[in-house]
Design a protein around this motif. Structure first.
Motif, PDB file in Angstrom:
ATOM      1  N   VAL A   1       0.854  -1.189   0.000  1.00  0.00           N
ATOM      2  CA  VAL A   1       0.000   0.000   0.000  1.00  0.00           C
ATOM      3  C   VAL A   1       0.883   1.229   0.000  1.00  0.00           C
ATOM      4  N   GLN A   2       0.667   2.073  -0.976  1.00  0.00           N
ATOM      5  CA  GLN A   2       1.462   3.302  -1.057  1.00  0.00           C
ATOM      6  C   GLN A   2       0.581   4.491  -1.434  1.00  0.00           C
ATOM      7  N   LEU A   3       0.919   5.625  -0.856  1.00  0.00           N
ATOM      8  CA  LEU A   3       0.288   6.891  -1.206  1.00  0.00           C
ATOM      9  C   LEU A   3       1.405   7.864  -1.549  1.00  0.00           C
ATOM     10  N   GLN A   4       1.263   8.537  -2.658  1.00  0.00           N
ATOM     11  CA  GLN A   4       2.304   9.471  -3.095  1.00  0.00           C
ATOM     12  C   GLN A   4       1.677  10.827  -3.387  1.00  0.00           C
ATOM     13  N   ALA A   5       2.011  11.795  -2.552  1.00  0.00           N
ATOM     14  CA  ALA A   5       1.505  13.154  -2.745  1.00  0.00           C
ATOM     15  C   ALA A   5       2.450  13.950  -3.628  1.00  0.00           C
ATOM     16  N   SER A   6       1.880  14.853  -4.407  1.00  0.00           N
ATOM     17  CA  SER A   6       2.675  15.724  -5.268  1.00  0.00           C
ATOM     18  C   SER A   6       1.904  17.016  -5.516  1.00  0.00           C
ATOM     19  N   GLY A   7       2.582  17.963  -6.132  1.00  0.00           N
ATOM     20  CA  GLY A   7       1.914  19.207  -6.504  1.00  0.00           C
ATOM     21  C   GLY A   7       2.251  20.401  -5.643  1.00  0.00           C
ATOM     22  N   GLY A   8       3.055  20.195  -4.616  1.00  0.00           N
ATOM     23  CA  GLY A   8       3.441  21.315  -3.778  1.00  0.00           C
ATOM     24  C   GLY A   8       4.394  22.244  -4.504  1.00  0.00           C
ATOM     25  N   GLY A   9       4.648  23.391  -3.889  1.00  0.00           N
ATOM     26  CA  GLY A   9       5.560  24.347  -4.489  1.00  0.00           C
ATOM     27  C   GLY A   9       5.451  25.684  -3.816  1.00  0.00           C
ATOM     28  N   LEU A  10       6.049  26.673  -4.455  1.00  0.00           N
ATOM     29  CA  LEU A  10       6.036  28.038  -3.943  1.00  0.00           C
ATOM     30  C   LEU A  10       4.993  28.846  -4.709  1.00  0.00           C
ATOM     31  N   VAL A  11       4.138  29.534  -3.971  1.00  0.00           N
ATOM     32  CA  VAL A  11       3.086  30.328  -4.589  1.00  0.00           C
ATOM     33  C   VAL A  11       2.899  31.609  -3.796  1.00  0.00           C
ATOM     34  N   GLN A  12       2.490  32.653  -4.470  1.00  0.00           N
ATOM     35  CA  GLN A  12       2.230  33.910  -3.764  1.00  0.00           C
ATOM     36  C   GLN A  12       0.876  33.863  -3.072  1.00  0.00           C
ATOM     37  N   ALA A  13       0.743  34.636  -2.038  1.00  0.00           N
ATOM     38  CA  ALA A  13      -0.539  34.734  -1.338  1.00  0.00           C
ATOM     39  C   ALA A  13      -1.632  35.124  -2.332  1.00  0.00           C
ATOM     40  N   GLY A  14      -2.774  34.457  -2.189  1.00  0.00           N
ATOM     41  CA  GLY A  14      -3.879  34.686  -3.121  1.00  0.00           C
ATOM     42  C   GLY A  14      -3.901  33.725  -4.289  1.00  0.00           C
ATOM     43  N   GLY A  15      -2.809  32.989  -4.466  1.00  0.00           N
ATOM     44  CA  GLY A  15      -2.715  32.055  -5.573  1.00  0.00           C
ATOM     45  C   GLY A  15      -3.363  30.710  -5.267  1.00  0.00           C
ATOM     46  N   SER A  16      -3.197  29.783  -6.203  1.00  0.00           N
ATOM     47  CA  SER A  16      -3.820  28.464  -6.085  1.00  0.00           C
ATOM     48  C   SER A  16      -2.803  27.363  -6.367  1.00  0.00           C
ATOM     49  N   LEU A  17      -3.048  26.222  -5.785  1.00  0.00           N
ATOM     50  CA  LEU A  17      -2.301  25.005  -6.066  1.00  0.00           C
ATOM     51  C   LEU A  17      -3.262  23.838  -5.994  1.00  0.00           C
ATOM     52  N   ARG A  18      -2.960  22.784  -6.739  1.00  0.00           N
ATOM     53  CA  ARG A  18      -3.715  21.553  -6.616  1.00  0.00           C
ATOM     54  C   ARG A  18      -2.766  20.423  -6.254  1.00  0.00           C
ATOM     55  N   LEU A  19      -2.995  19.831  -5.116  1.00  0.00           N
ATOM     56  CA  LEU A  19      -2.206  18.677  -4.686  1.00  0.00           C
ATOM     57  C   LEU A  19      -2.870  17.400  -5.190  1.00  0.00           C
ATOM     58  N   SER A  20      -2.038  16.444  -5.533  1.00  0.00           N
ATOM     59  CA  SER A  20      -2.521  15.143  -5.969  1.00  0.00           C
ATOM     60  C   SER A  20      -1.967  14.065  -5.059  1.00  0.00           C
ATOM     61  N   CYS A  21      -2.730  12.995  -4.924  1.00  0.00           N
ATOM     62  CA  CYS A  21      -2.288  11.853  -4.126  1.00  0.00           C
ATOM     63  C   CYS A  21      -2.649  10.588  -4.886  1.00  0.00           C
ATOM     64  N   ALA A  22      -1.657   9.930  -5.421  1.00  0.00           N
ATOM     65  CA  ALA A  22      -1.870   8.696  -6.169  1.00  0.00           C
ATOM     66  C   ALA A  22      -1.711   7.499  -5.255  1.00  0.00           C
ATOM     67  N   ALA A  23      -2.613   6.550  -5.370  1.00  0.00           N
ATOM     68  CA  ALA A  23      -2.587   5.376  -4.504  1.00  0.00           C
ATOM     69  C   ALA A  23      -2.243   4.123  -5.295  1.00  0.00           C
ATOM     70  N   SER A  24      -1.564   3.220  -4.644  1.00  0.00           N
ATOM     71  CA  SER A  24      -1.305   1.906  -5.222  1.00  0.00           C
ATOM     72  C   SER A  24      -1.462   0.868  -4.124  1.00  0.00           C
ATOM     73  N   GLY A  25      -1.953  -0.280  -4.486  1.00  0.00           N
ATOM     74  CA  GLY A  25      -2.151  -1.326  -3.513  1.00  0.00           C
ATOM     75  C   GLY A  25      -3.562  -1.403  -2.976  1.00  0.00           C
ATOM     76  N   PHE A  26      -4.361  -0.382  -3.222  1.00  0.00           N
ATOM     77  CA  PHE A  26      -5.774  -0.411  -2.858  1.00  0.00           C
ATOM     78  C   PHE A  26      -6.490   0.647  -3.684  1.00  0.00           C
ATOM     79  N   THR A  27      -7.820   0.552  -3.691  1.00  0.00           N
ATOM     80  CA  THR A  27      -8.594   1.514  -4.472  1.00  0.00           C
ATOM     81  C   THR A  27      -9.164   2.579  -3.543  1.00  0.00           C
TER      82      THR A  27
END
Length: 126
Positions: A1-27
């Motif tokens: 079972v693994q979970l892998q988060a991604s999508g972080g970074g540096l952003v200015q206040a007021g901005g947007s980001l979308r984080l993703s988390c991909a899973a393996s080993g279960f649905t």
């Protein structure tokens, strides 16, 4: 079972980001899912959690109206859309999952989940 988060970074206040988390080993559509964060020098806190049934979604008060959790079952991926980011949102964000069936998403966010992924750093500059 693994979970892998991604999508972080540096952003200015007021901005947007979308984080993703991909899973393996279960649905992901058969477990409770959640996003947590830990800022430097602070304890971990639950940002958003969805119950196993999918009928209860919890958001931390400070992110309500700005963050949104969603799930793409076809990609077995969970997302955290973060809008109108603030410097106080700066933290390492972790995705998590749990096979236990609690009624409310808040329970998972308060007491934690069983499976954890490695975090992704989000830095919001002022």
């Amino acid at each position: 079972v693994q979970l892998q988060a991604s999508g972080g970074g540096l952003v200015q206040a007021g901005g947007s980001l979308r984080l993703s988390c991909a899973a393996s080993g279960f649905t992901l559509d058969r477990v409770a899912i959640g996003w947590f964060r830990q800022a430097p020098g602070k304890e971990r806190e639950g940002v958003s959690c969805v119950s196993l049934s999918g009928r209860s979604t919890y958001y931390l008060d400070s992110v309500k109206g700005r963050f949104s959790i969603s799930r793409d079952n076809a990609k077995n991926t969970v997302y955290l859309q973060m809008n109108r980011l603030k410097p106080e949102d700066t933290a390492v964000y972790y995705c998590a999952a749990d096979e236990r069936a609690y009624q409310y998403g808040r329970h998972y966010c308060v007491y934690g989940m069983y499976y954890w992924g490695k975090g992704t750093l989000v830095t919001v500059s002022s």
